[in-house]
Design an enzyme around this catalytic site. Structure first.
Site, mmCIF file in Angstrom:
data_model
loop_
_atom_site.group_PDB
_atom_site.id
_atom_site.type_symbol
_atom_site.label_atom_id
_atom_site.label_comp_id
_atom_site.label_asym_id
_atom_site.label_seq_id
_atom_site.Cartn_x
_atom_site.Cartn_y
_atom_site.Cartn_z
ATOM 1 C CG ASP A 174 -1.869 1.088 1.118
ATOM 2 O OD1 ASP A 174 -2.423 1.645 -0.229
ATOM 3 O OD2 ASP A 174 -2.901 1.226 2.277
ATOM 4 C CD GLU A 204 -3.819 3.824 -2.228
ATOM 5 O OE1 GLU A 204 -3.574 2.636 -1.540
ATOM 6 O OE2 GLU A 204 -3.185 5.188 -1.631
#
Length: 122
Positions: free
Chosen positions: A24, A81
């Site tokens: 992430d 994202e």
């Protein structure tokens, strides 16, 4: 993350049981090339800051293109994202990004609203 070798062994055991892993916020904080090289990662999530700035200039676009290209070369899926505009979505698709998420596609909703909208369909 202080013991990458130990973490990699644990992740390898979990992967053998069918789990997959994403790194992430790639490009910021603790997500580094070292982690990408040493951990069994299936998906790389490009940090939202890169996505927000990718249309501001050639250097910013080149950073996103480089991240996507590197991940592709390593056989790792790429997720971006924070996609909030159609131009971002179009550019990411053109660069070969596998998956995107963000407000352009939908805002967060409660579990009840999600179930009513998506799970009640026939």
């Amino acid at each position: 993350m202080k013991n990458l070798e130990g973490a990699a062994r644990i992740l390898d055991r979990l992967r053998a049981q069918g789990f997959t892993f994403a790194l992430d916020d790639f490009g910021s904080g603790y997500s580094s090339l070292n982690h990408l090289q040493r951990l069994p990662v299936d998906r790389l999530k490009i940090d939202i800051l890169f996505v927000r700035e990718m249309l501001l200039g050639s250097r910013q676009r080149a950073m996103v293109a480089a991240i996507i290209g590197m991940a592709r070369a390593l056989g790792i899926e790429v997720l971006a994202e924070g996609v909030e505009h159609p131009d971002q979505a179009s550019e990411l698709a053109g660069l070969g990004c596998d998956t995107v998420q963000g407000y352009w596609y939908g805002r967060p909703v409660s579990a009840a609203e999600f179930a009513g909208t998506w799970l009640a369909r026939k």
